[in-house]
Design an enzyme around this catalytic site. Structure first.
Site, PDB file in Angstrom:
ATOM      1  N   GLU A 192     -71.371  -5.350  -0.058  1.00 49.70           N
ATOM      2  CA  GLU A 192     -72.768  -5.133   0.368  1.00 49.70           C
ATOM      3  C   GLU A 192     -73.696  -4.618  -0.741  1.00 49.70           C
ATOM      4  O   GLU A 192     -74.291  -3.544  -0.624  1.00 49.70           O
ATOM      5  CB  GLU A 192     -72.807  -4.175   1.568  1.00 49.70           C
ATOM      6  N   ASN A 217     -67.654  -9.171  -0.908  1.00 49.70           N
ATOM      7  CA  ASN A 217     -67.817  -9.205   0.549  1.00 49.70           C
ATOM      8  C   ASN A 217     -69.218  -8.723   0.944  1.00 49.70           C
ATOM      9  O   ASN A 217     -69.698  -7.719   0.420  1.00 49.70           O
ATOM     10  CB  ASN A 217     -66.753  -8.259   1.158  1.00 49.70           C
ATOM     11  N   HIS A 276     -71.165 -10.968  11.028  1.00 48.84           N
ATOM     12  CA  HIS A 276     -71.624 -10.168  12.168  1.00 48.84           C
ATOM     13  C   HIS A 276     -72.827 -10.885  12.778  1.00 48.84           C
ATOM     14  O   HIS A 276     -73.935 -10.830  12.243  1.00 48.84           O
ATOM     15  CB  HIS A 276     -72.024  -8.759  11.719  1.00 48.84           C
ATOM     16  N   GLU A 316     -65.267 -10.291   8.875  1.00 47.07           N
ATOM     17  CA  GLU A 316     -65.547  -9.242   9.873  1.00 47.07           C
ATOM     18  C   GLU A 316     -66.236  -9.842  11.097  1.00 47.07           C
ATOM     19  O   GLU A 316     -67.218  -9.288  11.600  1.00 47.07           O
ATOM     20  CB  GLU A 316     -66.433  -8.140   9.275  1.00 47.07           C
ATOM     21  N   ASP A 371     -67.810 -10.857  14.427  1.00 46.73           N
ATOM     22  CA  ASP A 371     -68.070 -10.448  15.808  1.00 46.73           C
ATOM     23  C   ASP A 371     -69.426 -11.022  16.220  1.00 46.73           C
ATOM     24  O   ASP A 371     -70.221 -11.432  15.367  1.00 46.73           O
ATOM     25  CB  ASP A 371     -67.968  -8.931  16.049  1.00 46.73           C
TER      26      ASP A 371
HETATM   27  O1  9MR Z   1     -65.724  -0.497  11.472  1.00 49.71           O
HETATM   28  C1  9MR Z   1     -66.185   0.514  10.599  1.00 49.71           C
HETATM   29  C2  9MR Z   1     -66.660   1.696  11.416  1.00 49.71           C
HETATM   30  O2  9MR Z   1     -65.569   2.278  12.095  1.00 49.71           O
HETATM   31  C3  9MR Z   1     -67.325   2.700  10.504  1.00 49.71           C
HETATM   32  O3  9MR Z   1     -67.887   3.729  11.274  1.00 49.71           O
HETATM   33  C4  9MR Z   1     -68.422   1.993   9.707  1.00 49.71           C
HETATM   34  C5  9MR Z   1     -69.147   2.913   8.766  1.00 49.71           C
HETATM   35  O4  9MR Z   1     -70.191   2.222   8.143  1.00 49.71           O
HETATM   36  O5  9MR Z   1     -67.838   0.960   8.951  1.00 49.71           O
HETATM   37  C6  9MR Z   1     -67.336  -0.013   9.778  1.00 49.71           C
HETATM   38  O6  9MR Z   1     -66.960  -1.149   9.059  1.00 49.71           O
HETATM   39  C7  9MR Z   1     -67.974  -1.744   8.270  1.00 49.71           C
HETATM   40  C8  9MR Z   1     -67.286  -2.408   7.106  1.00 49.71           C
HETATM   41  O7  9MR Z   1     -66.510  -1.461   6.427  1.00 49.71           O
HETATM   42  C9  9MR Z   1     -68.264  -3.078   6.169  1.00 49.71           C
HETATM   43  N1  9MR Z   1     -69.135  -3.994   6.885  1.00 49.71           N
HETATM   44  C10 9MR Z   1     -69.782  -3.456   8.059  1.00 49.71           C
HETATM   45  C11 9MR Z   1     -68.757  -2.834   9.007  1.00 49.71           C
HETATM   46  C12 9MR Z   1     -69.440  -2.318  10.256  1.00 49.71           C
HETATM   47  O8  9MR Z   1     -70.304  -1.280   9.940  1.00 49.71           O
END
Ligand code: 9MR
Length: 393
Positions: free
Chosen positions: A179, A223, A262, A291, A293
């Site tokens: 990101e 990613n 997402h 990822e 969803d």
């Molecule tokens: O699924 C993850 C969640 O449990 C955490 O609170 C969050 C913190 O930002 O991160 C989530 O996973 C993220 C991933 O690491 C990177 N892309 C976005 C995902 C959703 O926020």
């Protein structure tokens, strides 16, 4: 310009489950470095499982996992039966692996690696370089000036080398950098990103070099979200593509690009996804959906019943289209969902009023999206669409 989604930039109340696991770091034998890593899994699950159907076409189907939840039989069985690659949702992030400076806690990651080895699964490591979920000692030290930029660089180098070395031989794909691009048109590397603002944009390439040095056999991924047309303008994809091309020309060891995937039913399915994945692949890169969803508006965060009945069609449709985009690109090597049950999904906590984003409901019963993915894989596994060519029209 449409901002289709917004990611919270600040540290989030991450549930650090690793400490609660009480699991030792014994992770079993590492697969040999020369082993054919993308071969069919040892344990393929039931013939109609997602993993078994995907194995027939050389695709890995994955999920993000909460290692602590593997103690729950219903959860554990789905992970084992349906998926052939797993990603720790949080347990390989810097905040979790080094909560106190100089003291590592690999327990959550080790737990998942061990489970994967026992179930014929590969592991996606996530993630080494990200502005989010950094340890408080690091961000506080930088903010109050006790950690200089020179020291920050040295700390990052140590973090990447130590983590990749700890998991050496056990990670199929590493999300090295996560990101870094802006949600704007045109898009580009975010100058205000924590890492970029302190160490310059070149730090991203450095992280790839360090990771490659520590585990030359791991596939190293960039990613990001909205990099396959989800922004509506394709601006972010254009920027990431141009940057990847430049990095590869400079010899930076990048092997793949992950589109997080997402999606939200209110925006419709991005029309550019297949072309964008193909364009990355044309650079010689692997691609992956990392990822996936698909969220929609729901009655409440507990039951997560869509408020618009049409969403019960749109949600599985978008999952299916996303898988098809991957299936249409030979270099797409894995399709990972970001958690498989609505009760565990990050969506209700981040997007007010939204949910129903995964492929199993809040009671871990498969939803239409699960059956659509299963059917897509079934058709792909048996060669559809296939036409018998005749001379007659
Ligand atoms: O699924 C993850 C969640 O449990 C955490 O609170 C969050 C913190 O930002 O991160 C989530 O996973 C993220 C991933 O690491 C990177 N892309 C976005 C995902 C959703 O926020």
């Amino acid at each position: 310009m449409r901002h289709r989604r917004l990611l919270a930039a600040g540290a989030v109340g991450t549930v650090v489950v690793a400490a609660a696991l009480g699991i030792s770091s014994a992770a079993g034998a590492a697969p040999s470095a020369s082993a054919p890593r993308a071969s069919a899994p040892r344990d393929e699950g039931a013939p109609d499982s997602l993993r078994a159907l995907a194995a027939k076409i050389g695709l890995r189907i994955g999920t993000a996992v909460i290692p602590f939840d593997l103690n729950t039989p219903a959860y554990r069985d789905i992970v084992a039966d349906q998926f052939s690659v797993v990603t720790p949702g949080n347990e390989m992030k810097w905040q979790v692996v080094e909560p106190t400076r100089g003291t590592y806690d690999w327990s959550g990651g080790d737990r998942l690696v061990k489970f994967a080895e026992e179930h014929g699964q590969l592991v996606r490591g996530h993630t080494l370089l990200w502005h989010n979920q950094l340890p408080a000692w690091l961000t506080t030290g930088v903010a109050n000036g006790t950690i200089s930029d020179t020291e920050l660089r040295a700390l990052l180098h140590k973090h990447v080398i130590d983590e990749v070395t700890h998991f050496k031989g056990k990670i199929w794909q590493w999300d090295v950098a996560n990101e870094f691009f802006t949600d704007s048109n045109p898009s580009g590397i975010n100058p205000n990103d924590f890492w970029v603002s302190h160490l310059g944009a070149g730090i991203i390439a450095e992280a790839f070099r360090w990771a490659h040095q520590a585990d030359p056999h791991a596939l190293l991924f960039y990613n990001d979200y909205n990099i396959a047309g989800e922004d509506g303008t394709n601006a972010k994809s254009d920027a990431v593509y141009a940057w990847l091309r430049q990095m590869l020309a400079e010899g930076v060891p990048i092997n793949g690009v992950g589109d997080q995937g997402h999606l939200d039913t209110q925006y419709g399915f991005p029309t550019q996804m297949t072309q964008d994945l193909r364009r990355y692949a044309s650079l010689g890169l692997k691609v992956a959906i990392t990822e996936a969803d698909v969220r929609t508006f729901v009655n409440n965060p507990t039951a997560q019943v869509p408020t618009d009945h049409l969403a019960t069609f749109a949600q599985p449709y978008e999952f299916s289209q996303m898988l098809k985009a991957c299936l249409a690109v030979r270099q797409c090597i894995s399709f990972t969902v970001w958690g498989f049950g609505d009760a565990d999904s990050w969506i209700p906590g981040f997007f007010t009023g939204e949910g129903y984003a995964t492929i199993y409901d809040v009671n871990l019963q498969p939803k239409p999206a699960y059956f659509d993915l299963q059917q897509d894989l079934q058709l792909a596994a048996y060669g559809a669409p296939h036409r018998v060519h005749t001379d007659q029209h």
